[in-house]
Scaffold this active site. Structure first.
Site, PDB file in Angstrom:
ATOM      1  N   ASP A  83       0.823  -1.204   0.000  1.00 31.51           N
ATOM      2  CA  ASP A  83       0.000   0.000   0.000  1.00 31.51           C
ATOM      3  C   ASP A  83       0.864   1.264   0.000  1.00 31.51           C
ATOM      4  O   ASP A  83       1.814   1.379   0.774  1.00 31.51           O
ATOM      5  CB  ASP A  83      -0.913  -0.017   1.230  1.00 31.51           C
ATOM      6  CG  ASP A  83      -2.115   0.875   1.068  1.00 31.51           C
ATOM      7  OD1 ASP A  83      -2.973   0.560   0.229  1.00 31.51           O
ATOM      8  OD2 ASP A  83      -2.201   1.879   1.781  1.00 31.51           O
ATOM      9  N   GLU A 137       1.226  -0.215  -4.820  1.00 28.41           N
ATOM     10  CA  GLU A 137       0.203   0.791  -5.069  1.00 28.41           C
ATOM     11  C   GLU A 137       0.877   2.153  -5.038  1.00 28.41           C
ATOM     12  O   GLU A 137       1.640   2.451  -4.108  1.00 28.41           O
ATOM     13  CB  GLU A 137      -0.896   0.729  -4.005  1.00 28.41           C
ATOM     14  CG  GLU A 137      -2.034   1.699  -4.298  1.00 28.41           C
ATOM     15  CD  GLU A 137      -2.698   2.233  -3.048  1.00 28.41           C
ATOM     16  OE1 GLU A 137      -3.905   2.496  -3.103  1.00 28.41           O
ATOM     17  OE2 GLU A 137      -2.009   2.420  -2.027  1.00 28.41           O
TER      18      GLU A 137
END
Length: 437
Positions: A83, A137
């Protein structure tokens, strides 16, 4: 003579300017530097207050991260989705933010930071021990920046989740809403398809935990829920790359509509509601939250029509979407024409046709606001994907060099497509996928 505005600019702005320059803004709430009285210290949170940033410059911290990675890899996981991974390296001096960049004023000092590749290479070495996959990401990342991570022998990531195609109905964030723009969506898809060709591999997705449900955004959940849900599936599943399907997307789950901001959990939704457009009527502000909240992608999975949608036997942590009695796995498994079964058919076709995995992508009729038409070519194989994004009947467009009567229809989202003239008009959100014979 000075106007009141000029006086404010001349004096008040100068007074507050040092405060504006100090510290970075959090992307979710308040300032990024949070003071803790008990310790008489500050900690950094680029996102929520409950999400302190780890100090990756500390080798002990990185060792602990690698220890955690090995724990999960030894348990058999195939890889990691990392993330906002491009934010983990900060400028060593932690300089003041730029006051002219709203909210993201500190981003130049933590996005793609000075030691990001060094730290990712350490994590990469752990994954290579297990043959595991790494997907990063990376918000606000360009193709050129992505290539620095996902190409070459020393690449530090295998694929990257970017946000470009998530901006087709908004500006920077779903909270700043615009009308859905098909041309903008196609531009984002085509840019990544063409610029990564032969260099890197695309990560294909339409939904994740950070975005509202895609049918509620880019489709028509009221009038053509099934048709638009299947059209959205086809628009990305036949591109080059690895497709990802987020829980509930494959059955066409939609945004949840809650009656009060107090019922929402997402910190960014509460922040947007309480700090922006505060002069609007409450219902208008709440509608904007319903359309933009990340909580819509975090409702419990709808397995069946039983209480709590079959997710659990007790009340779960969050509300169940009201449509769970009809939109659920059990009901759609029984319906051959359901969104779920359409996803299954598309994936089976992908697996059976190498050209839909490795073939080169070409977009056609780019400026059409109603149709998304693209082709894939691989050796002697040619594929034509035609998708309507209109709620009305539309004239079909076929690229030069393609004759539908000489091609095999692989799939459509309407029952009777095989019995009609291929050149007949497209119905609302109709999909047709062809292969040369």
């Amino acid at each position: 003579m000075h106007t009141p505005l000029k006086i404010w600019l001349n004096y008040n702005l100068l007074y507050y300017l040092p405060y504006i320059l100090l510290g970075w803004d959090s992307l979710f709430e308040g300032k990024a530097w949070e003071y803790v009285p008990e310790r008489d210290q500050y900690y950094l949170h680029i996102f929520a207050r409950k999400q302190p940033d780890l100090n990756m410059d500390n080798p002990v911290v990185r060792q602990e991260v690698k220890k955690i990675m090995r724990f999960w890899l030894s348990m058999g996981v195939d890889g990691f989705r990392e993330d906002v991974i491009t934010f983990i390296s900060k400028h060593p001096d932690l300089p003041d933010g730029n006051p002219f960049i709203p909210i993201a004023n500190g981003m130049p000092f933590y996005k793609d930071g000075p030691k990001i590749q060094e730290y990712l290479r350490e994590f990469r070495d752990v994954c290579l021990e297990y043959g595991a996959l790494q997907i990063g990401e990376a918000p606000m990342t360009t193709v050129e920046t992505a290539l620095l991570y996902i190409t070459g022998k020393e690449r530090t990531l295998d694929m990257m989740f970017h946000f470009d195609h998530m901006m087709a109905d908004c500006f920077l964030t779903e909270y700043i809403q615009r009308d859905f723009n098909l041309v903008k969506l196609k531009s984002a898809f085509s840019k990544w398809q063409t610029r990564l060709l032969g260099k890197g591999w695309n990560a294909l997705y339409l939904e994740n935990h950070d975005h509202p449900r895609i049918i509620s955004r880019y489709g028509d959940e009221k009038n053509f829920w099934r048709e638009s849900g299947t059209a959205l599936a086809a628009c990305y599943l036949f591109q080059q790359g690895t497709p990802f399907i987020y829980q509930g997307q494959e059955i066409g789950m939609t945004n949840i509509s809650l009656s009060s901001i107090d019922k929402y959990i997402d910190v960014s939704s509460k922040n947007n509601y309480n700090n922006f457009h505060t002069n609007w009527p409450k219902e208008k502000r709440l509608k904007r939250i319903r359309d933009s909240s990340r909580d819509s992608s975090r409702t419990p999975m709808q397995w069946n029509s039983n209480k709590y949608a079959g997710f659990s036997s007790v009340k779960p942590w969050f509300y169940i979407n009201h449509n769970y009695k009809t939109v659920n796995v059990e009901a759609e498994e029984k319906d051959p024409d359901s969104i779920l079964n359409f996803y299954k058919k598309c994936l089976a076709i992908r697996k059976e046709n190498k050209g839909l995995i490795y073939g080169r992508y070409f977009e056609h009729f780019h400026f059409s606001k109603k149709l998304y038409v693209y082709t894939r070519r691989y050796k002697n194989e040619r594929y034509l994907i035609i998708i309507s994004f209109s709620g009305n009947d539309e004239k079909i467009k076929v690229p030069k060099g393609y004759d539908l009567n000489e091609m095999e229809l692989l799939i459509s989202n309407y029952k009777d497509t095989n019995s009609i003239d291929f050149y007949a008009g497209l119905r609302p959100y109709e999909v047709r996928v062809f292969k040369n014979k």
